[in-house]
Design an enzyme around this catalytic site. Structure first.
Site, PDB file in Angstrom:
ATOM      1  N   GLU A   1       1.037  -1.193   0.136  1.00  0.00           N
ATOM      2  CA  GLU A   1      -0.083  -0.035   0.037  1.00  0.00           C
ATOM      3  C   GLU A   1       0.760   1.214   0.040  1.00  0.00           C
ATOM      4  O   GLU A   1       1.908   1.375   0.757  1.00  0.00           O
ATOM      5  CB  GLU A   1      -0.944  -0.055   1.170  1.00  0.00           C
ATOM      6  CG  GLU A   1      -1.981  -1.023   1.276  1.00  0.00           C
ATOM      7  CD  GLU A   1      -2.891  -1.359   2.322  1.00  0.00           C
ATOM      8  OE1 GLU A   1      -2.758  -0.475   3.117  1.00  0.00           O
ATOM      9  OE2 GLU A   1      -3.736  -1.880   2.247  1.00  0.00           O
TER      10      GLU A   1
ATOM     11  N   HIS B   1      -6.884   2.402   0.771  1.00  0.00           N
ATOM     12  CA  HIS B   1      -7.096   2.332   2.157  1.00  0.00           C
ATOM     13  C   HIS B   1      -7.721   3.354   2.728  1.00  0.00           C
ATOM     14  O   HIS B   1      -7.315   3.785   3.814  1.00  0.00           O
ATOM     15  CB  HIS B   1      -5.729   1.873   3.025  1.00  0.00           C
ATOM     16  CG  HIS B   1      -6.131   0.685   4.037  1.00  0.00           C
ATOM     17  ND1 HIS B   1      -4.987   0.053   4.449  1.00  0.00           N
ATOM     18  CD2 HIS B   1      -7.161   1.205   4.881  1.00  0.00           C
ATOM     19  CE1 HIS B   1      -5.755  -0.327   5.663  1.00  0.00           C
ATOM     20  NE2 HIS B   1      -6.615   0.012   5.895  1.00  0.00           N
TER      21      HIS B   1
END
Length: 349
Positions: A276, A295
């Site tokens: 991420e 996210h």
């Protein structure tokens, strides 16, 4: 009262400034900030004296040497509590903490409304093929709207994997707003408990076969890591959508890519990734039937403030010798209590 005799630290940032504001009201608590780049001469004294570690940065935002594992714990002899931001606790080896007598807590429920709304938004966007239509309009002339025909979510079936704080809220939204049937797989809850949360308890394979939408809402643990792979995607219906706002590594990204390319499922909404944020060239990001976010499901003003407040209040509860409400490793309590008593002269209750 001894000033600053309870030491807390964090790395990089906190969920919200309210966390520091609450701790500042206590003269017996000292809050230190470190950076990922802090030299060892700066961070070593903080680690060695700390009683609590507040993790605010996400897994890939936090330098590996600040992840909590056996090696890290060798440098924190006084550490009693690790508090992980949000419901997840990816940077924490819970077993290592339990062996060391360190209590692990999270802020479960603090961002439940935000994450549930994000999952619902993905569900509707995928169903109506809004993201595909948006992309088509931006790159084509004379778009054929009939080629972008969507489906109604009304009355369909959603399967929720993990019906905790977020999953329960998704169940409420889907059944209440859209009259959807809700199935749930959660091995830690009984059928009656799941029914009270608005769903029918089923096994994972049954959920995958029967659902028009599959929503992943469980934490990343040893049991859930790799839980959704090629075999599981093959059980889903060709018109079904896969949505996850939980954690990367619960699903196999390569297996998902294969399923989407083979059109064995209709599309996916992905808020979490194995790395991420994902690189722009990530193969899943090249597919029009993939709705992606970095996210951000729980990143709202309301959720961040709520999590900051919960984290600060829970940590102070623990440091005051009381049992906090969101313990991840309750089996550590006797060992933790002994260490707490040695440190502060009184056993927690």
């Amino acid at each position: 009262m001894t000033v600053n005799n309870k030491r807390v630290f964090y790395v990089k940032y906190l969920a919200h400034p309210i966390y520091a504001d609450i701790l500042k009201t206590r003269s017996d608590v000292r809050l230190d900030r470190l950076e990922n780049e802090s030299p060892e001469n700066d961070f070593a004294p903080v680690l060695s004296s700390a009683h609590a570690y507040q993790i605010g940065a996400a897994r890939d935002e936090l330098a590996p040497h600040f992840h909590v594992h056996d090696e890290f714990l060798k440098h924190t002899p006084n550490l009693l509590i690790v508090s992980s931001n949000g419901a997840g606790f990816d940077p924490v080896d819970v077993d290592a903490c339990t062996r060391a007598g360190v209590l692990v807590v999270n802020q479960s429920g603090g961002n439940a409304y935000s994450v549930a709304e994000h999952a619902l938004g993905m569900l509707l966007t995928l169903s109506k093929r809004i993201i595909e239509a948006d992309r088509a309009l931006r790159r084509e002339r004379d778009v054929n709207r009939n080629a972008l025909m969507g489906t109604e979510a009304q009355g369909r079936t959603i399967g929720i994997v993990g019906i905790g704080n977020v999953g329960r809220r998704i169940a409420e939204l889907c059944s209440g707003l859209l009259g959807m049937k809700v199935l749930a797989y959660d091995p830690y809850l009984s059928a009656s408990e799941i029914e009270a949360r608005g769903a029918e308890k089923v096994e994972l394979d049954d959920l995958l076969r029967r659902s028009d939408y599959v929503s992943i809402n469980c934490p990343l643990t040893k049991e859930s890591r790799g839980m959704i792979g090629a075999k599981q995607f093959a059980l889903m219906q060709p018109h079904a959508y896969f949505i996850t706002t939980a954690r990367g590594f619960i699903h196999d990204e390569n297996a998902l890519l294969d399923a989407l390319r083979a059109k064995t499922i209709a599309g996916a909404g992905l808020d979490v990734w194995s790395k991420e944020p994902p690189a722009p060239e990530h193969p899943l990001l090249q597919l029009d039937n993939v709705l992606a976010s970095p996210h951000t499901a729980g990143v709202t003003r309301e959720a961040r403030e709520n999590m900051g407040r919960i984290a600060a209040e829970q940590l102070l509860t623990a440091l005051d010798g009381k049992r906090p409400p969101r313990i991840i490793n309750p089996e550590v309590w006797p060992h933790y209590s002994e260490r707490f008593a040695r440190t502060f002269g009184v056993a927690p209750k």
